[in-house]
Design a protein around this motif. Structure first.
Motif, PDB file in Angstrom:
ATOM      1  N   ALA A 277       0.810  -1.212   0.000  1.00 43.23           N
ATOM      2  CA  ALA A 277       0.000   0.000   0.000  1.00 43.23           C
ATOM      3  C   ALA A 277       0.847   1.268   0.000  1.00 43.23           C
ATOM      4  CB  ALA A 277      -0.937   0.009   1.205  1.00 43.23           C
ATOM      5  N   GLY A 278       2.118   1.173   0.432  1.00 38.23           N
ATOM      6  CA  GLY A 278       2.982   2.348   0.469  1.00 38.23           C
ATOM      7  C   GLY A 278       2.648   3.263   1.631  1.00 38.23           C
ATOM      8  N   GLY A 279       3.332   4.410   1.677  1.00 36.87           N
ATOM      9  CA  GLY A 279       3.080   5.407   2.698  1.00 36.87           C
ATOM     10  C   GLY A 279       3.316   4.884   4.106  1.00 36.87           C
ATOM     11  N   GLU A 470      -4.334  -2.995  -6.800  1.00 38.59           N
ATOM     12  CA  GLU A 470      -4.250  -2.014  -5.714  1.00 38.59           C
ATOM     13  C   GLU A 470      -2.802  -1.815  -5.260  1.00 38.59           C
ATOM     14  OE1 GLU A 470      -6.938  -3.080  -2.615  1.00 38.59           O
ATOM     15  OE2 GLU A 470      -8.712  -2.843  -3.859  1.00 38.59           O
ATOM     16  N   ALA A 471      -1.956  -1.420  -6.207  1.00 44.44           N
ATOM     17  CA  ALA A 471      -0.548  -1.154  -5.913  1.00 44.44           C
ATOM     18  C   ALA A 471      -0.268   0.322  -6.182  1.00 44.44           C
ATOM     19  CB  ALA A 471       0.346  -2.043  -6.771  1.00 44.44           C
ATOM     20  N   PRO A 472      -0.572   1.209  -5.216  1.00 46.47           N
ATOM     21  CA  PRO A 472      -0.506   2.648  -5.482  1.00 46.47           C
ATOM     22  C   PRO A 472       0.891   3.201  -5.661  1.00 46.47           C
ATOM     23  CG  PRO A 472      -0.990   2.235  -3.167  1.00 46.47           C
ATOM     24  CD  PRO A 472      -1.051   0.907  -3.860  1.00 46.47           C
ATOM     25  N   LEU A 473       1.930   2.431  -5.330  1.00 46.91           N
ATOM     26  CA  LEU A 473       3.281   2.947  -5.500  1.00 46.91           C
ATOM     27  C   LEU A 473       3.705   2.980  -6.965  1.00 46.91           C
ATOM     28  CD1 LEU A 473       5.123   1.198  -2.533  1.00 46.91           C
ATOM     29  CD2 LEU A 473       4.258   3.530  -2.654  1.00 46.91           C
ATOM     30  N   ASP A 509       8.411  14.191  -7.360  1.00 46.99           N
ATOM     31  CA  ASP A 509       9.069  14.152  -6.059  1.00 46.99           C
ATOM     32  C   ASP A 509       8.069  14.352  -4.929  1.00 46.99           C
ATOM     33  OD1 ASP A 509      11.695  14.220  -4.518  1.00 46.99           O
ATOM     34  OD2 ASP A 509      10.798  16.108  -3.893  1.00 46.99           O
ATOM     35  N   GLU A 510       7.086  15.210  -5.135  1.00 48.02           N
ATOM     36  CA  GLU A 510       6.067  15.432  -4.107  1.00 48.02           C
ATOM     37  C   GLU A 510       5.292  14.151  -3.825  1.00 48.02           C
ATOM     38  OE1 GLU A 510       4.714  17.981  -1.975  1.00 48.02           O
ATOM     39  OE2 GLU A 510       6.841  18.366  -2.221  1.00 48.02           O
ATOM     40  N   ALA A 511       4.951  13.411  -4.874  1.00 50.83           N
ATOM     41  CA  ALA A 511       4.229  12.152  -4.677  1.00 50.83           C
ATOM     42  C   ALA A 511       5.108  11.128  -3.969  1.00 50.83           C
ATOM     43  CB  ALA A 511       3.748  11.613  -6.018  1.00 50.83           C
ATOM     44  N   LEU A 512       6.390  11.104  -4.306  1.00 49.72           N
ATOM     45  CA  LEU A 512       7.308  10.134  -3.703  1.00 49.72           C
ATOM     46  C   LEU A 512       7.585  10.456  -2.242  1.00 49.72           C
ATOM     47  CD1 LEU A 512       9.189   7.705  -4.055  1.00 49.72           C
ATOM     48  CD2 LEU A 512      10.935   9.284  -4.933  1.00 49.72           C
ATOM     49  N   ARG A 513       7.473  11.723  -1.878  1.00 50.03           N
ATOM     50  CA  ARG A 513       7.829  12.162  -0.524  1.00 50.03           C
ATOM     51  C   ARG A 513       7.046  11.417   0.546  1.00 50.03           C
ATOM     52  NH1 ARG A 513       5.510  15.871   2.602  1.00 50.03           N
ATOM     53  NH2 ARG A 513       4.161  16.553   0.896  1.00 50.03           N
ATOM     54  N   THR A 514       5.797  11.077   0.268  1.00 52.33           N
ATOM     55  CA  THR A 514       4.948  10.412   1.267  1.00 52.33           C
ATOM     56  C   THR A 514       4.729   8.936   0.956  1.00 52.33           C
ATOM     57  OG1 THR A 514       2.971  11.118   0.036  1.00 52.33           O
ATOM     58  CG2 THR A 514       3.728  12.544   1.828  1.00 52.33           C
ATOM     59  N   ALA A 515       5.557   8.373   0.079  1.00 50.80           N
ATOM     60  CA  ALA A 515       5.329   6.991  -0.365  1.00 50.80           C
ATOM     61  C   ALA A 515       5.948   5.950   0.548  1.00 50.80           C
ATOM     62  CB  ALA A 515       5.860   6.811  -1.795  1.00 50.80           C
TER      63      ALA A 515
END
Length: 646
Positions: A277-279, A470-473, A509-515
């Motif tokens: 799920a990431g994050g 369901e692999a949001p990363l 980068d913004e999306a990756l920041r909380t991954a």
């Protein structure tokens, strides 16, 4: 202004009057921007999210129409030609600019975060839970992004219900909890912590017989639906109640938040699921996995310990650990267990332990001895898995082979063969997570070889798999690839401007920041922006806010040179070690070569040329699939010329 998405997507003015948002597409655009939590969402992403199948020819125009209508609705008094303040244009997309307390989902998440740390925040958590009016984004149907958000938020909602109940019980305030927890269990009958909390609430209310009946029902439900034995907390509570003792407080050691205990088998299974799920879920899954291993080792049961260690066969793509201390602890546990089991251990357990050593020994973080151990483990795991003929086991072993395939620059073609085999195995034997891994490995390899068409095809296939599993990363990574591809196109006639590419990199980068992947995130944006500058012959970006770790030793000489500080640049270049054998090694050798050429350092230029020779046909940094510094050949040729070896 207030926006609600915990239920239908709605907006209200300060006086409580509803804002007319328009049709379903308008509400979906607003909901999608809420889900981004203030980050910019590119026009391309919004189009893809709104039209899951083939977007219409005028999709971008339609999106702009929706945005314009939303702006009129959200800021009806904004004077003409005045920039919007709520739904703003940013770079190649749009962002929602509202304080977090004005959006119900953000208030809920913030209240949960505070309550995890501070028990006194339980009242605020109750208020945040009361704000739910149905499934999140309830009126956004048929959209993959909304389904992912609903699933993520429902997991957080379940955690919040259980955390609130535990905190209230610990304060002796159980009134009303029985009804709330019964409703919760009706929706989540497989959550053992919820059953335990309900039984504690019943006992607190003086209903001892009902509490025992609840625990018996929980045991039957878990056994029938999941095939699970009850965890230690449930058993301990039942014993306490039967013995007439006051139920002990639940220990704060679980994946669902403070206070819920699961056994090691259940914990590692849940952690394995959450990792995808990431994050926050990914971060928590890693720590819970280590806790499960520790608990298993304490039992003294070697077979159980081996299975707990090897059960976490979550595909891994990056050669730098997110938490190197955790990874080392897992590796050492696997090595200890292998040694204790000895040569007569079951072959499947041996493969899993060896593959764990290979996968968790991320090459960027190792000593030479540790790298040798990891590569040996990868080879042995692959050979044993082939003998056993177990496709899932072989896919796991090949993941280790891939992560240990960065011994030197120039091995993209070999990694592509590994990725192709992983993909073939996963496709033939329905292993969706490894199918995603195979696609991403092949994307990286094609990117390294400069074949952007093939890499794009793998990116699109990976995204389709991600939507189905369901692999949001995955979209987080493919957004970086598209920025990398745009960087290459920016050097061609009619390509995007460098400023546009930089905006794409920053959005990714913004999306990756909380991954939940700090090992990947740290230093990536500055390296990407430096690569973009090098492609266009411009000075390195000197923004002091950019976190250049862990690539600083190799970027620093060029930064200093571009600032006219030649003596310091020479010192920095002399201090830079050989780049670690990881995804970025070609890029870091090329930076070393460029600095050596500019400083006339023939010895360093010769070392860089020797390292890069086998990577002549590849693109620097592009083995990551995330960025590029341009063709290796250009850096190699100037290094050879400087060293006098051409």
């Amino acid at each position: 202004m207030r926006i609600d998405v915990l239920g239908a997507v709605r907006a209200f003015r300060d006086d409580g009057a509803p804002v007319p948002l328009g049709g379903p597409r308008h509400r979906e655009v607003l909901g999608r921007l809420v889900a981004a939590e203030g980050r910019m969402v590119t026009t391309e992403t919004l189009v893809d999210d709104l039209w899951a199948e083939q977007p219409p020819a005028r999709a971008v125009g339609a999106l702009r129409t929706f945005v314009a209508a939303l702006r009129r609705a959200l800021e009806p008094d904004r004077p003409p030609r005045t920039p919007p303040r709520v739904l703003v244009t940013e770079g190649p997309g749009y962002a929602l600019r509202l304080p977090r307390e004005d959006v119900d989902v953000h208030r809920f998440q913030d209240a949960l975060t505070r309550a995890r740390r501070t028990p006194g925040e339980v009242a605020a958590l109750g208020e945040a839970l009361a704000a739910w009016h149905g499934p999140a984004y309830a009126d956004v149907t048929g959209s993959a992004w909304a389904e992912r958000e609903r699933a993520r938020l429902e997991e957080l909602r379940a955690e919040a219900v259980e955390l609130r109940a535990r905190l209230l019980l610990e304060r002796g305030e159980g009134a009303g909890l029985v009804s709330d927890l019964r409703d919760h269990i009706a929706v989540h009958p497989w959550r053992e912590p919820a059953w335990t909390l309900l039984a504690r609430a019943l006992h607190h209310a003086g209903r001892r017989a009902d509490a025992l009946d609840t625990l018996r029902h929980a045991r039957a439900t878990l056994a029938d639906q999941l095939g699970l034995d009850p965890g230690a907390d449930l058993l301990r509570l039942e014993t306490d109640i039967l013995n007439g003792a006051a139920p002990s407080a639940a220990p704060a050691t679980t994946w669902t938040g403070p206070g819920v205990a699961l056994g090691p088998r259940t914990t590692v299974d849940v952690a394995r699921t959450l990792a995808l799920a990431g994050g926050d879920a990914l971060v928590r899954s890693r720590s819970d996995r280590l806790a499960a291993i520790t608990a298993a080792e304490r039992t003294g049961d070697l077979a159980l310990t081996a299975r707990i260690i090897g059960a976490y066969d979550v595909p891994a793509l990056w050669s730098r650990a997110d938490d190197s201390a955790q990874s080392r602890a897992v590796v050492e546990a696997a090595v200890r267990t292998l040694a204790a089991l000895g040569p007569d251990a079951p072959a499947d357990l041996t493969v899993r332990l060896l593959a764990t050593v290979a996968v968790e020994s991320r090459s960027a973080d190792l000593t030479p001895q540790e790298r040798d151990r990891a590569r040996g483990a990868a080879r042995r795991a692959e050979a044993l898995a082939r003998e056993l003929g177990d496709p899932a086991l072989l896919a796991f072993a090949l993941n280790g082979v891939f992560l240990q395939s960065f011994a030197r620059p120039g091995l993209a073609a070999a990694r592509d063969r590994t990725g192709a085999e992983i993909l073939d195995l996963a496709t033939a034997h329905e292993l969706p997570a490894f199918a995603v891994l195979g696609r991403l490995v092949r994307l990286q390899s094609a990117s390294a070889l400069g074949d952007l068409d093939t890499a794009s095809a793998h990116a699109e296939a990976a995204e389709r798999l991600a939507a189905a599993t369901e692999a949001p990363l995955v979209p987080v990574l493919t957004a970086w690839f598209r920025a990398r591809a745009a960087a290459t196109r920016s050097t061609e006639p009619g390509g995007p401007s460098p400023a546009t590419v930089a905006a794409h990199y920053r959005a990714a980068d913004e999306a990756l920041r909380t991954a939940g992947m700090p090992g990947l995130h740290r230093g990536l944006l500055p390296l990407a922006l430096l690569g973009l500058r090098l492609l266009h012959g411009r000075p390195a970006p000197a923004d002091p806010r950019l976190d250049r770790a862990p690539y600083r030793p190799w970027t620093e000489p060029l930064l200093l040179l571009d600032q006219g500080r030649e003596a310091q640049a020479r010192t920095a270049l002399a201090a830079a070690p050989a780049p670690p054998p990881d995804h970025m090694q070609e890029a870091l050798w090329c930076l070393t070569a460029r600095a050596a050429v500019r400083l006339g350092d023939r010895d360093t230029a010769a070392r860089a040329a020797t390292a890069l020779r086998d990577a002549r046909a590849e693109h620097a940094g592009a083995a990551s699939g995330l960025l590029t510094l341009g063709p290796v050949a250009a850096y190699l040729e100037e290094a050879e010329e400087c060293a006098g070896t051409r």
